[in-house]
Design a protein around this motif. Structure first.
Motif, PDB file in Angstrom:
ATOM      1  N   ARG A  55       0.813  -1.216   0.000  1.00 29.72           N
ATOM      2  CA  ARG A  55       0.000   0.000   0.000  1.00 29.72           C
ATOM      3  C   ARG A  55       0.850   1.271   0.000  1.00 29.72           C
ATOM      4  O   ARG A  55       0.455   2.288  -0.549  1.00 29.72           O
ATOM      5  CB  ARG A  55      -0.919   0.020   1.234  1.00 29.72           C
ATOM      6  N   GLN A 103     -10.575  -5.333   9.307  1.00 29.80           N
ATOM      7  CA  GLN A 103      -9.241  -5.143   8.711  1.00 29.80           C
ATOM      8  C   GLN A 103      -8.483  -6.459   8.654  1.00 29.80           C
ATOM      9  O   GLN A 103      -7.838  -6.779   7.642  1.00 29.80           O
ATOM     10  CB  GLN A 103      -8.461  -4.111   9.527  1.00 29.80           C
ATOM     11  N   THR A 153      -6.966  -4.860  -6.713  1.00 32.69           N
ATOM     12  CA  THR A 153      -6.080  -6.014  -6.844  1.00 32.69           C
ATOM     13  C   THR A 153      -6.195  -6.613  -8.245  1.00 32.69           C
ATOM     14  O   THR A 153      -5.183  -6.891  -8.908  1.00 32.69           O
ATOM     15  CB  THR A 153      -6.426  -7.080  -5.780  1.00 32.69           C
ATOM     16  N   SER A 158       1.590  -0.873  -6.517  1.00 36.75           N
ATOM     17  CA  SER A 158       1.058  -0.306  -5.281  1.00 36.75           C
ATOM     18  C   SER A 158      -0.470  -0.350  -5.294  1.00 36.75           C
ATOM     19  O   SER A 158      -1.118   0.289  -6.110  1.00 36.75           O
ATOM     20  CB  SER A 158       1.536   1.142  -5.107  1.00 36.75           C
ATOM     21  N   THR A 161      -7.747  -8.426   5.129  1.00 39.53           N
ATOM     22  CA  THR A 161      -6.342  -8.551   4.719  1.00 39.53           C
ATOM     23  C   THR A 161      -5.868 -10.001   4.746  1.00 39.53           C
ATOM     24  O   THR A 161      -5.383 -10.537   3.748  1.00 39.53           O
ATOM     25  CB  THR A 161      -5.432  -7.707   5.638  1.00 39.53           C
ATOM     26  N   ASP A 203      -4.026  -1.719  -2.454  1.00 38.27           N
ATOM     27  CA  ASP A 203      -4.478  -2.293  -1.188  1.00 38.27           C
ATOM     28  C   ASP A 203      -5.090  -3.654  -1.470  1.00 38.27           C
ATOM     29  O   ASP A 203      -6.102  -3.758  -2.166  1.00 38.27           O
ATOM     30  CB  ASP A 203      -5.507  -1.362  -0.533  1.00 38.27           C
ATOM     31  N   ARG A 259      -6.863  -5.471   0.159  1.00 35.78           N
ATOM     32  CA  ARG A 259      -8.238  -5.625   0.652  1.00 35.78           C
ATOM     33  C   ARG A 259      -9.262  -5.198  -0.395  1.00 35.78           C
ATOM     34  O   ARG A 259     -10.441  -5.529  -0.287  1.00 35.78           O
ATOM     35  CB  ARG A 259      -8.448  -4.784   1.920  1.00 35.78           C
ATOM     36  N   ASP A 260      -8.805  -4.443  -1.386  1.00 32.68           N
ATOM     37  CA  ASP A 260      -9.678  -3.914  -2.433  1.00 32.68           C
ATOM     38  C   ASP A 260      -9.645  -4.873  -3.623  1.00 32.68           C
ATOM     39  O   ASP A 260      -8.665  -4.919  -4.363  1.00 32.68           O
ATOM     40  CB  ASP A 260      -9.180  -2.524  -2.837  1.00 32.68           C
TER      41      ASP A 260
END
Length: 252
Positions: A34, A106, A66, A57, A110, A59, A61-62
């Motif tokens: 990130r 979170q 991704t 780069s 993750t 996240d 989690r997205d």
């Protein structure tokens, strides 16, 4: 052509150490994370040793971010031989009745969903080539449950189950699946867990010598350098001063 390793969560700790270690082994390296400033700094460090590097780069989690990042990998980087699912964290250390929804989400997003998002995108190429190695970074928390570890332990137990399920499902495709399960490792882990409280983080390792990121990177290097007929299913690695998730010996 050099083999390619993709390492998530490469901006610090185990991920960064693994990127540096596998680069020395001769891999081209795809690093993700990130924090783009840290990612670019690692890219420069790797390139100084003539390693070919691709930095992505986003996240983990997205799901859409991704998917977009992986789909935009250039053709000459798409033959990913090793996937190290390292991105993960603990958030909070509270009894279940005091846990924060934001911390729980979170960790789940993750440690479990992010691992699945990335793996689902990389696995088809490995299946087509009938070759590849997936290494999931788990934890002693995936084998034991301890006080105030509830959801973190649950997320790492999920990593254990997913790893075993992957190994079974991918067996016909000659894909190795491994996990490495560390005890206490001195990285940013505890600082993140305690929401930036450095004093609390320092107390986790007070009076003992913990593992370091390089120790786990060494284990990952060992896994990926085994002969084709050998797979290391799991490595449980503890500091000498730690016997279980909760039993350790501290010097006064």
């Amino acid at each position: 052509m050099d083999k390619i390793a993709l390492i998530t969560g490469a901006t610090s700790g185990i991920g960064k150490a693994t990127a540096l270690k596998l680069a020395k082994t001769g891999y081209q390296i795809i690093i993700t994370g990130r924090r783009n400033d840290k990612l670019q700094a690692l890219k420069l460090e790797l390139e100084e040793s003539n390693t070919k590097v691709l930095a992505l780069s986003f996240d983990i989690r997205d799901h859409e971010a991704t998917k977009s990042a992986i789909e935009q990998i250039p053709n000459d980087w798409q033959t990913i031989d090793v996937l190290v699912n390292n991105a993960g964290l603990a958030a909070g250390a509270d009894p279940i009745y005091d846990g924060l929804w934001s911390d729980w989400e979170q960790m789940i997003d993750t440690n479990i969903k992010g691992l699945l998002y990335l793996s689902k995108l990389i696995i088809p190429g490995m299946m087509e080539r009938k070759s590849g190695h997936i290494i999931n970074v788990s934890s002693i928390a995936g084998k034991e449950t301890y006080a105030n570890g509830n959801v973190y332990c649950a997320s790492k137990h999920a990593v254990e189950a997913i790893t075993k399920g992957m190994r079974i499902d991918l067996l016909p495709f000659n894909i190795k699946v491994s996990s490495v399960s560390p005890g206490m490792v001195e990285t940013e882990f505890s600082v993140v867990r305690f929401h930036g409280d450095q004093e609390k983080a320092d107390n986790v390792y007070k009076g003992l010598t913990p593992l370091y990121a390089d120790d786990i990177a060494d284990a990952i290097e060992f896994m990926v350098t085994r002969p084709a007929h050998v797979n290391i299913n799991d490595m449980l690695i503890m500091p000498t001063a730690q016997a279980t998730a909760v039993y350790n010996h501290r010097e006064e």
